[in-house]
Design a protein around this motif. Sequence first.
Motif, PDB file in Angstrom:
ATOM      1  N   ASP A 153       0.812  -1.209   0.000  1.00 29.92           N
ATOM      2  CA  ASP A 153       0.000   0.000   0.000  1.00 29.92           C
ATOM      3  C   ASP A 153       0.845   1.259   0.000  1.00 29.92           C
ATOM      4  N   ASP A 154       2.126   1.152   0.423  1.00 31.55           N
ATOM      5  CA  ASP A 154       2.989   2.330   0.477  1.00 31.55           C
ATOM      6  C   ASP A 154       3.579   2.687  -0.879  1.00 31.55           C
ATOM      7  N   GLU A 155       3.537   1.768  -1.809  1.00 30.94           N
ATOM      8  CA  GLU A 155       4.160   1.981  -3.115  1.00 30.94           C
ATOM      9  C   GLU A 155       3.125   2.508  -4.102  1.00 30.94           C
ATOM     10  N   LEU A 156       2.753   3.770  -3.908  1.00 30.01           N
ATOM     11  CA  LEU A 156       1.722   4.383  -4.737  1.00 30.01           C
ATOM     12  C   LEU A 156       2.337   5.035  -5.967  1.00 30.01           C
ATOM     13  N   SER A 157       1.650   4.932  -7.039  1.00 31.93           N
ATOM     14  CA  SER A 157       2.113   5.588  -8.264  1.00 31.93           C
ATOM     15  C   SER A 157       1.802   7.071  -8.201  1.00 31.93           C
ATOM     16  N   ALA A 158       2.446   7.846  -9.044  1.00 33.07           N
ATOM     17  CA  ALA A 158       2.279   9.296  -9.020  1.00 33.07           C
ATOM     18  C   ALA A 158       0.861   9.704  -9.372  1.00 33.07           C
ATOM     19  N   ASP A 159       0.204   8.922 -10.196  1.00 38.28           N
ATOM     20  CA  ASP A 159      -1.153   9.269 -10.627  1.00 38.28           C
ATOM     21  C   ASP A 159      -2.215   8.513  -9.836  1.00 38.28           C
ATOM     22  N   ALA A 160      -1.856   8.078  -8.602  1.00 40.65           N
ATOM     23  CA  ALA A 160      -2.816   7.332  -7.778  1.00 40.65           C
ATOM     24  C   ALA A 160      -4.039   8.191  -7.499  1.00 40.65           C
ATOM     25  N   GLY A 161      -5.209   7.602  -7.565  1.00 41.23           N
ATOM     26  CA  GLY A 161      -6.452   8.306  -7.303  1.00 41.23           C
ATOM     27  C   GLY A 161      -6.711   8.490  -5.814  1.00 41.23           C
ATOM     28  N   GLU A 162      -7.813   9.185  -5.517  1.00 45.78           N
ATOM     29  CA  GLU A 162      -8.149   9.479  -4.120  1.00 45.78           C
ATOM     30  C   GLU A 162      -8.347   8.213  -3.308  1.00 45.78           C
ATOM     31  N   GLN A 163      -8.950   7.204  -3.899  1.00 47.35           N
ATOM     32  CA  GLN A 163      -9.201   5.967  -3.179  1.00 47.35           C
ATOM     33  C   GLN A 163      -7.924   5.165  -2.931  1.00 47.35           C
ATOM     34  N   ASP A 164      -6.831   5.491  -3.671  1.00 45.35           N
ATOM     35  CA  ASP A 164      -5.579   4.753  -3.517  1.00 45.35           C
ATOM     36  C   ASP A 164      -4.617   5.418  -2.546  1.00 45.35           C
ATOM     37  N   ARG A 165      -4.929   6.676  -2.120  1.00 44.19           N
ATOM     38  CA  ARG A 165      -4.030   7.406  -1.248  1.00 44.19           C
ATOM     39  C   ARG A 165      -4.554   7.383   0.187  1.00 44.19           C
ATOM     40  N   THR A 166      -3.614   7.366   1.110  1.00 51.67           N
ATOM     41  CA  THR A 166      -3.968   7.259   2.521  1.00 51.67           C
ATOM     42  C   THR A 166      -4.053   8.643   3.142  1.00 51.67           C
ATOM     43  N   LYS A 167      -5.103   8.883   3.931  1.00 51.96           N
ATOM     44  CA  LYS A 167      -5.254  10.142   4.656  1.00 51.96           C
ATOM     45  C   LYS A 167      -5.706   9.848   6.080  1.00 51.96           C
ATOM     46  N   ALA A 168      -5.478  10.814   6.934  1.00 47.51           N
ATOM     47  CA  ALA A 168      -5.861  10.648   8.336  1.00 47.51           C
ATOM     48  C   ALA A 168      -7.385  10.590   8.456  1.00 47.51           C
ATOM     49  N   ARG A 169      -7.819   9.995   9.558  1.00 51.38           N
ATOM     50  CA  ARG A 169      -9.258   9.925   9.830  1.00 51.38           C
ATOM     51  C   ARG A 169      -9.504  10.617  11.163  1.00 51.38           C
ATOM     52  N   ILE A 170     -10.120  11.816  11.100  1.00 47.58           N
ATOM     53  CA  ILE A 170     -10.339  12.637  12.301  1.00 47.58           C
ATOM     54  C   ILE A 170     -11.808  12.539  12.687  1.00 47.58           C
ATOM     55  N   ILE A 171     -12.050  12.149  13.928  1.00 47.11           N
ATOM     56  CA  ILE A 171     -13.408  11.900  14.407  1.00 47.11           C
ATOM     57  C   ILE A 171     -13.671  12.726  15.668  1.00 47.11           C
ATOM     58  N   VAL A 172     -14.940  12.772  16.088  1.00 53.24           N
ATOM     59  CA  VAL A 172     -15.313  13.387  17.369  1.00 53.24           C
ATOM     60  C   VAL A 172     -15.147  12.331  18.456  1.00 53.24           C
ATOM     61  N   ASP A 173     -14.215  12.583  19.361  1.00 56.06           N
ATOM     62  CA  ASP A 173     -13.982  11.643  20.453  1.00 56.06           C
ATOM     63  C   ASP A 173     -15.020  11.819  21.558  1.00 56.06           C
ATOM     64  N   SER A 174     -15.369  13.079  21.870  1.00 56.37           N
ATOM     65  CA  SER A 174     -16.402  13.376  22.872  1.00 56.37           C
ATOM     66  C   SER A 174     -16.776  14.848  22.750  1.00 56.37           C
ATOM     67  N   PHE A 175     -17.911  15.211  23.339  1.00 54.72           N
ATOM     68  CA  PHE A 175     -18.286  16.625  23.372  1.00 54.72           C
ATOM     69  C   PHE A 175     -19.224  16.863  24.548  1.00 54.72           C
ATOM     70  N   GLU A 176     -19.322  18.126  24.984  1.00 56.22           N
ATOM     71  CA  GLU A 176     -20.213  18.524  26.062  1.00 56.22           C
ATOM     72  C   GLU A 176     -20.596  19.978  25.878  1.00 56.22           C
ATOM     73  N   THR A 177     -21.659  20.388  26.556  1.00 52.34           N
ATOM     74  CA  THR A 177     -22.070  21.790  26.543  1.00 52.34           C
ATOM     75  C   THR A 177     -22.139  22.301  27.972  1.00 52.34           C
ATOM     76  N   ILE A 178     -21.867  23.574  28.139  1.00 50.86           N
ATOM     77  CA  ILE A 178     -21.960  24.227  29.445  1.00 50.86           C
ATOM     78  C   ILE A 178     -22.873  25.441  29.278  1.00 50.86           C
ATOM     79  N   PRO A 179     -24.061  25.452  29.912  1.00 45.54           N
ATOM     80  CA  PRO A 179     -24.618  24.400  30.779  1.00 45.54           C
ATOM     81  C   PRO A 179     -24.972  23.140  29.991  1.00 45.54           C
ATOM     82  N   ALA A 180     -25.274  22.071  30.749  1.00 39.19           N
ATOM     83  CA  ALA A 180     -25.544  20.783  30.109  1.00 39.19           C
ATOM     84  C   ALA A 180     -26.792  20.830  29.246  1.00 39.19           C
ATOM     85  N   GLU A 181     -27.787  21.641  29.637  1.00 34.26           N
ATOM     86  CA  GLU A 181     -29.023  21.755  28.864  1.00 34.26           C
ATOM     87  C   GLU A 181     -29.038  23.090  28.122  1.00 34.26           C
ATOM     88  N   ILE A 182     -29.335  23.027  26.824  1.00 34.41           N
ATOM     89  CA  ILE A 182     -29.369  24.218  25.981  1.00 34.41           C
ATOM     90  C   ILE A 182     -30.818  24.691  25.874  1.00 34.41           C
TER      91      ILE A 182
END
Length: 663
Positions: free
Chosen positions: A315-344
């Motif tokens: 997977d590391d040996e990508l060609s120069a014209d590799a498409g989006e599906q062939d390239r690796t990117k980070a995956r950033i997610i929501v780990d947790s969240f809260e509001t202050i005050p707890a009720e909006i």
Amino acid sequence: MRGMRKWKRWAVFLLLFVVLAVGGSRTAQAEMLDMTKYNNDLITVSKVPHGKAGNKISIKMTVHNIHEKRDQELKEIWLANAEEFDDLMTENFGESDDADESDDSDAIRWYSKSFPFETDSNSFKPKAINVKAGTSKTVSLSYKLRRDLPAGYYQAFFFIGQKGKDKTAVGVNIWVSAYDGSSTEEDDNTKLDYDFSIGDNQQTPYAGYNQVMDFGVNLTNTGLKKVYDVRVDMQLDADITKFPFDINEGNYNRKMGDMESGQMVTVPYSMMVREDVKSGFFPIHYLVTYREEEGGEFSEPVDKVFYVRVKGKDDDELSADAGEQDRTKARIIVDSFETIPAEIYAGQPFELRVRMKNASSDVAASNIMFTFASEEVENTPIFTSESGSTSVVVNNMAPGATADLSMVFKAAPTAEQKSYRMTIQEQYDSPEFKNAKEEVKIALPVKQEPRLNTSTIDVMPDAIEVGSETNVMFGINNTGKVILYNVMARFEADSIQPADAYVGNIKPGETGNVDTMLTAIAPTTDDGKVKIIISYEDENGVVSETEKEMLLNVSEAFSDDGMDGMDGMDNGMDADADAAQAGGAGRIAPMLVIAALVGAGVGVVVWKRKKKKIAGEKALEDELEEELDNELGEPEMTTADVSEDETKDVEKEQNDHLKRKKK
């Protein structure tokens, strides 16, 4: 004689009926056939599978590969269809399924040639077993039995080999009990006493080459009965194309203990991915063994398959014209969240705190910009930033790292009470992917403050005596934007009996009416205020209360007890009062005059008695006269409400008294 012959005929008929019934019952259950000579040592069955007509039956057997050459693998097993079943039955057990008499003349034995299963196209699909030469493997197959089968033994035939190529037929006996109509749910027809599933409610584990994959395998007891001493054994393989992990332990057997029906356990593993592995999905086989009874024998192993995904160097040996599906990117997610005050609450500001995480195990992210985008209603955002900006920049996030974001928003005052989406848009760079764009969403619930007021409180009457009732009426207006559930009005005061009035649910903009009766139990000792407590619930059943007041004066009830002291004079006055009422003369005279005259009359009587006792004693007479003067005085009298004779008697006594006083 005729009667005797008739009785004998009936006796013979009944005897014949009993004999036929007994003989028929002996043919109701088909005999079990000898299948051992027919299975060519390919399979063994520890016990005859049991099932009920109309339900599913599980057929468990151990497949033995008796070949010596390593390349002679038993790959598949599949069910023989109805036509193949008939051919196999005819070939091995003859043409007829009629009853045959055995050496025992009292028994009639037979076997059934009925194909016992309800099938479709999926019933005959081959199941992979992959039994290598010189090894054995236990397999379990499930099929639904026909509902019309009588109780007895039936046969099931299978082919072992590879479909479309070489195959060998084997057969097993099964026992079927008759359908009794007890199974009414579809689930009853699909569940087995002992069964397992693997990988429920989890994603496929993933890791790259030379990385440690920490993962758990979810194992669920899907059978109807409890199992004991469950053991899970991962099947290893030195072939890198079949097994992606380094083998560092002697075995990977895990003891999971007892499992109740429906219970899930997680079997833990920590495996290093091989350096030269190729990217892809790998099936990992697990053999599950258990005891059906505590302290009993272990069952034959049940083979379950769980997939893992690995990333190799390829997977590391990508060609120069590799498409989006062939390239690796980070995956950033929501780990947790809260509001202050707890009720909006609508119209109120709140602080949103979100923890973002780079969920990638080996890909970093840099130059990250997070932009918060609110859901809109009629082209108006529900959440607006007080600072005006909705973007936050983070320089970099290593694999597994987190970043905390914070921003103050205000919810629209007109927002309905429900959850709204907040989209977090991501734009960042990865080593192989520049300006990657992703987005994640979170849901923020907005609440509306409940509001109500009351109309004029009518109390009729507003002054009552103890033991009396008054009617209270007023309206409760829902002036907010949320429904008020289970509205009640409670009345409390020392002067009244506590009372509740149920109003029910009140929708926004509508009015609920209170109309109830209150009973007085004690005189008012304060300012007469009665507390009205109005309670209601929100959609989660949380109760809130608000208080109102009303005025109600309670007094003592009127009683004739104060006139009891006059009872001694009632007898002397009854006749005179009746006479005065009959004459009509005393209807407008005050009662006070009557009381004064009666008092004077009593004094005269006392005076007369004393006069008789001291006759002839002048000095004592003067003393009594002086005493009488003090008692009578100079009263003003009127003849109103007094009879004419009584008035004359009184006047005569007064005149005589005055004459004596002058002398």
